[in-house]
Write a protein that holds these residues in place. Structure first.
Motif, PDB file in Angstrom:
ATOM      1  N   PHE A  55      18.479  -6.045 -45.097  1.00 32.71           N
ATOM      2  CA  PHE A  55      17.543  -5.669 -44.362  1.00 32.71           C
ATOM      3  C   PHE A  55      15.930  -5.185 -44.532  1.00 32.71           C
ATOM      4  CE2 PHE A  55      16.007  -1.068 -43.552  1.00 32.71           C
ATOM      5  CZ  PHE A  55      16.056  -0.438 -43.074  1.00 32.71           C
ATOM      6  N   ASP A  56      15.465  -5.455 -45.562  1.00 33.68           N
ATOM      7  CA  ASP A  56      13.590  -5.479 -44.971  1.00 33.68           C
ATOM      8  C   ASP A  56      13.653  -6.203 -45.036  1.00 33.68           C
ATOM      9  OD1 ASP A  56      14.321  -2.894 -47.103  1.00 33.68           O
ATOM     10  OD2 ASP A  56      13.823  -4.599 -48.980  1.00 33.68           O
ATOM     11  N   MET A  57      13.872  -7.598 -44.676  1.00 34.66           N
ATOM     12  CA  MET A  57      13.208  -8.725 -43.943  1.00 34.66           C
ATOM     13  C   MET A  57      12.548  -8.317 -42.399  1.00 34.66           C
ATOM     14  SD  MET A  57      14.644 -12.692 -42.972  1.00 34.66           S
ATOM     15  CE  MET A  57      15.918 -11.699 -42.110  1.00 34.66           C
ATOM     16  N   ILE A  58      13.814  -7.335 -42.120  1.00 31.51           N
ATOM     17  CA  ILE A  58      13.114  -7.208 -40.138  1.00 31.51           C
ATOM     18  C   ILE A  58      12.832  -5.485 -40.275  1.00 31.51           C
ATOM     19  CG2 ILE A  58      15.608  -8.316 -39.581  1.00 31.51           C
ATOM     20  CD1 ILE A  58      16.667  -6.055 -39.419  1.00 31.51           C
ATOM     21  N   ALA A  59      12.360  -4.903 -41.445  1.00 31.64           N
ATOM     22  CA  ALA A  59      11.927  -3.425 -41.082  1.00 31.64           C
ATOM     23  C   ALA A  59      10.244  -3.275 -40.703  1.00 31.64           C
ATOM     24  CB  ALA A  59      11.428  -3.575 -42.799  1.00 31.64           C
ATOM     25  N   PRO A  60      10.074  -4.509 -40.474  1.00 31.07           N
ATOM     26  CA  PRO A  60       8.721  -4.492 -40.311  1.00 31.07           C
ATOM     27  C   PRO A  60       8.614  -3.940 -38.125  1.00 31.07           C
ATOM     28  CG  PRO A  60       8.962  -5.584 -42.345  1.00 31.07           C
ATOM     29  CD  PRO A  60       9.508  -5.328 -41.664  1.00 31.07           C
ATOM     30  N   ALA A  61      10.323  -5.540 -37.870  1.00 35.74           N
ATOM     31  CA  ALA A  61       9.759  -5.453 -36.995  1.00 35.74           C
ATOM     32  C   ALA A  61      10.810  -3.720 -35.967  1.00 35.74           C
ATOM     33  CB  ALA A  61      11.252  -5.998 -36.238  1.00 35.74           C
ATOM     34  N   LEU A  62      11.460  -3.365 -37.081  1.00 34.73           N
ATOM     35  CA  LEU A  62      12.028  -1.461 -36.713  1.00 34.73           C
ATOM     36  C   LEU A  62      11.674  -1.041 -36.381  1.00 34.73           C
ATOM     37  CD1 LEU A  62      15.564  -2.322 -38.714  1.00 34.73           C
ATOM     38  CD2 LEU A  62      15.436  -1.887 -36.531  1.00 34.73           C
ATOM     39  N   GLU A  63       9.632  -0.509 -37.485  1.00 35.67           N
ATOM     40  CA  GLU A  63       9.023   0.559 -37.857  1.00 35.67           C
ATOM     41  C   GLU A  63       8.173  -0.200 -36.177  1.00 35.67           C
ATOM     42  OE1 GLU A  63       7.241   3.215 -38.190  1.00 35.67           O
ATOM     43  OE2 GLU A  63       9.018   2.181 -39.668  1.00 35.67           O
ATOM     44  N   ARG A  64       8.097  -1.260 -35.365  1.00 38.71           N
ATOM     45  CA  ARG A  64       6.846  -1.800 -34.575  1.00 38.71           C
ATOM     46  C   ARG A  64       8.192  -0.767 -33.412  1.00 38.71           C
ATOM     47  NH1 ARG A  64       5.614  -7.456 -35.793  1.00 38.71           N
ATOM     48  NH2 ARG A  64       4.223  -7.121 -36.960  1.00 38.71           N
ATOM     49  N   ILE A  65       9.457  -1.064 -33.133  1.00 39.08           N
ATOM     50  CA  ILE A  65      10.494  -1.088 -31.965  1.00 39.08           C
ATOM     51  C   ILE A  65      10.423   0.425 -32.194  1.00 39.08           C
ATOM     52  CG2 ILE A  65      12.233  -0.894 -31.429  1.00 39.08           C
ATOM     53  CD1 ILE A  65      10.469  -2.995 -30.497  1.00 39.08           C
ATOM     54  N   GLY A  66      10.262   1.694 -32.881  1.00 35.86           N
ATOM     55  CA  GLY A  66      10.928   2.628 -33.736  1.00 35.86           C
ATOM     56  C   GLY A  66       9.557   3.588 -32.478  1.00 35.86           C
ATOM     57  N   THR A  67       8.251   2.912 -33.480  1.00 41.35           N
ATOM     58  CA  THR A  67       7.127   3.601 -32.827  1.00 41.35           C
ATOM     59  C   THR A  67       7.210   3.370 -31.178  1.00 41.35           C
ATOM     60  OG1 THR A  67       6.300   3.363 -35.436  1.00 41.35           O
ATOM     61  CG2 THR A  67       4.942   3.953 -33.418  1.00 41.35           C
ATOM     62  N   ARG A  68       7.426   2.588 -30.850  1.00 40.33           N
ATOM     63  CA  ARG A  68       6.601   2.136 -28.883  1.00 40.33           C
ATOM     64  C   ARG A  68       7.950   3.105 -28.447  1.00 40.33           C
ATOM     65  NH1 ARG A  68       7.297  -3.702 -29.373  1.00 40.33           N
ATOM     66  NH2 ARG A  68       5.882  -3.263 -30.873  1.00 40.33           N
ATOM     67  N   HIS A  69       8.904   3.200 -29.317  1.00 47.64           N
ATOM     68  CA  HIS A  69      10.787   3.933 -27.984  1.00 47.64           C
ATOM     69  C   HIS A  69      10.600   4.846 -28.736  1.00 47.64           C
ATOM     70  CE1 HIS A  69      10.486  -0.286 -25.714  1.00 47.64           C
ATOM     71  NE2 HIS A  69      10.482  -1.145 -26.403  1.00 47.64           N
ATOM     72  N   GLY A  70      10.275   5.855 -27.813  1.00 52.67           N
ATOM     73  CA  GLY A  70      11.259   7.089 -28.700  1.00 52.67           C
ATOM     74  C   GLY A  70      12.248   7.716 -28.413  1.00 52.67           C
ATOM     75  N   ASP A  71      13.100   6.509 -28.308  1.00 55.02           N
ATOM     76  CA  ASP A  71      14.773   6.534 -27.086  1.00 55.02           C
ATOM     77  C   ASP A  71      15.560   6.028 -28.474  1.00 55.02           C
ATOM     78  OD1 ASP A  71      13.992   4.283 -25.913  1.00 55.02           O
ATOM     79  OD2 ASP A  71      15.328   5.033 -24.535  1.00 55.02           O
ATOM     80  N   PHE A  72      14.732   5.092 -28.894  1.00 55.14           N
ATOM     81  CA  PHE A  72      16.196   4.016 -30.196  1.00 55.14           C
ATOM     82  C   PHE A  72      15.492   4.775 -30.909  1.00 55.14           C
ATOM     83  CE2 PHE A  72      15.335   0.963 -33.561  1.00 55.14           C
ATOM     84  CZ  PHE A  72      16.639   0.426 -33.445  1.00 55.14           C
ATOM     85  N   ARG A  73      17.145   4.621 -31.498  1.00 56.38           N
ATOM     86  CA  ARG A  73      17.513   4.902 -33.079  1.00 56.38           C
ATOM     87  C   ARG A  73      18.151   3.618 -33.700  1.00 56.38           C
ATOM     88  NH1 ARG A  73      14.386   8.084 -31.340  1.00 56.38           N
ATOM     89  NH2 ARG A  73      14.882  10.715 -31.256  1.00 56.38           N
ATOM     90  N   LEU A  74      18.045   4.035 -34.594  1.00 53.00           N
ATOM     91  CA  LEU A  74      19.032   2.913 -35.656  1.00 53.00           C
ATOM     92  C   LEU A  74      20.005   3.756 -36.466  1.00 53.00           C
ATOM     93  CD1 LEU A  74      19.695   0.082 -37.544  1.00 53.00           C
ATOM     94  CD2 LEU A  74      17.782   1.215 -38.926  1.00 53.00           C
ATOM     95  N   ALA A  75      21.562   3.641 -36.394  1.00 51.05           N
ATOM     96  CA  ALA A  75      22.296   3.832 -37.574  1.00 51.05           C
ATOM     97  C   ALA A  75      22.633   3.338 -38.487  1.00 51.05           C
ATOM     98  CB  ALA A  75      23.325   3.984 -37.011  1.00 51.05           C
ATOM     99  N   VAL A  76      22.878   3.353 -39.788  1.00 51.43           N
ATOM    100  CA  VAL A  76      22.629   2.845 -40.862  1.00 51.43           C
ATOM    101  C   VAL A  76      23.775   3.362 -42.170  1.00 51.43           C
ATOM    102  CG1 VAL A  76      21.657   1.920 -43.591  1.00 51.43           C
ATOM    103  CG2 VAL A  76      19.667   2.176 -41.275  1.00 51.43           C
TER     104      VAL A  76
END
Length: 223
Positions: A55-76
């Protein structure tokens, strides 16, 4: 459950048999609820605590996506107990769904909330001995899957519909996430087709004769 694991164990015990993980048709078959209209694009990531580094490996990519797309959600589901950002939510597994046989029906009941799934995997010795069950589970939910381009997932090429193999860099995962979001918005995903192909190719029923033969061999060796 995997060829690399069986090869390693044969160094200790030559009487080691390979029995790959498969999908149980009685657990996975049946209709699933259609994707609910909620104006969100939701990715699913689930796993045990052993997947924290993945998870930590892709966390920076998820952070960029979450910041860029207001409708994006991640279910963990599982993975870790650390605080999550605003664009992510933790789904707790109820006590009655802790065993795999009860977990699958519970997960199926939630499938209408997700658009695609994530299966990152660091390139480590431990991970190279894992099975591909995570991707198979997600495909059995009818979800497209973004999976690390590792040998364990590479072997599924052509057999699992809508699986995208992703290089283990933040940039590659960011690009793949953008593509998955665009696909989800287009509504072009055929969930039923993904499920049919996964269960048809990796259903447990296909291996019953091999399992029977294995049991006969093991019993025969003891007599």
């Amino acid at each position: 459950s995997t060829a690399p694991l069986s090869e390693r164990l044969r160094r200790i015990n030559p009487d080691t048999h390979l029995l790959p993980n498969r999908l149980s048709e009685p657990l996975w078959r049946g209709d699933l609820p259609p994707r609910a209209a909620d104006d969100r694009i939701t990715a699913l990531y689930m796993g045990t605590r052993t997947h924290r580094a993945d998870f930590d490996m892709i966390a920076p990519a998820l952070e960029r996506i979450g910041t860029r797309h207001g409708d994006f959600r991640l279910a963990v589901i599982g993975v870790h107990d650390a605080p999550l950002p605003d664009w992510a939510e933790r789904i707790e597994v109820p006590d009655h769904a802790k065993s795999y046989a009860s977990f699958v029906p519970w997960l199926k009941s939630l499938s209408h909330r997700f658009d695609f799934a994530l299966a990152p995997l660091e390139d480590t010795e431990f991970n190279r001995h894992k099975s591909a069950l995570k991707v198979l589970d997600m495909a059995a939910l009818g979800l497209p899957v973004l999976a690390s381009d590792m040998p364990v997932y590479r072997m599924l090429h052509g057999d699992v519909a809508e699986m995208m193999r992703v290089g283990n860099t933040v940039e590659d995962w960011e690009i793949a996430l953008e593509a998955a979001i665009a696909q989800a918005r287009s509504g072009a995903v055929d969930r039923s087709s993904i499920r049919r192909k996964a269960l048809g190719r990796y259903g447990l029923a296909r291996t019953l004769r091999e399992f029977d033969a294995l049991i006969r061999d093991v019993v025969g060796s003891l007599s």
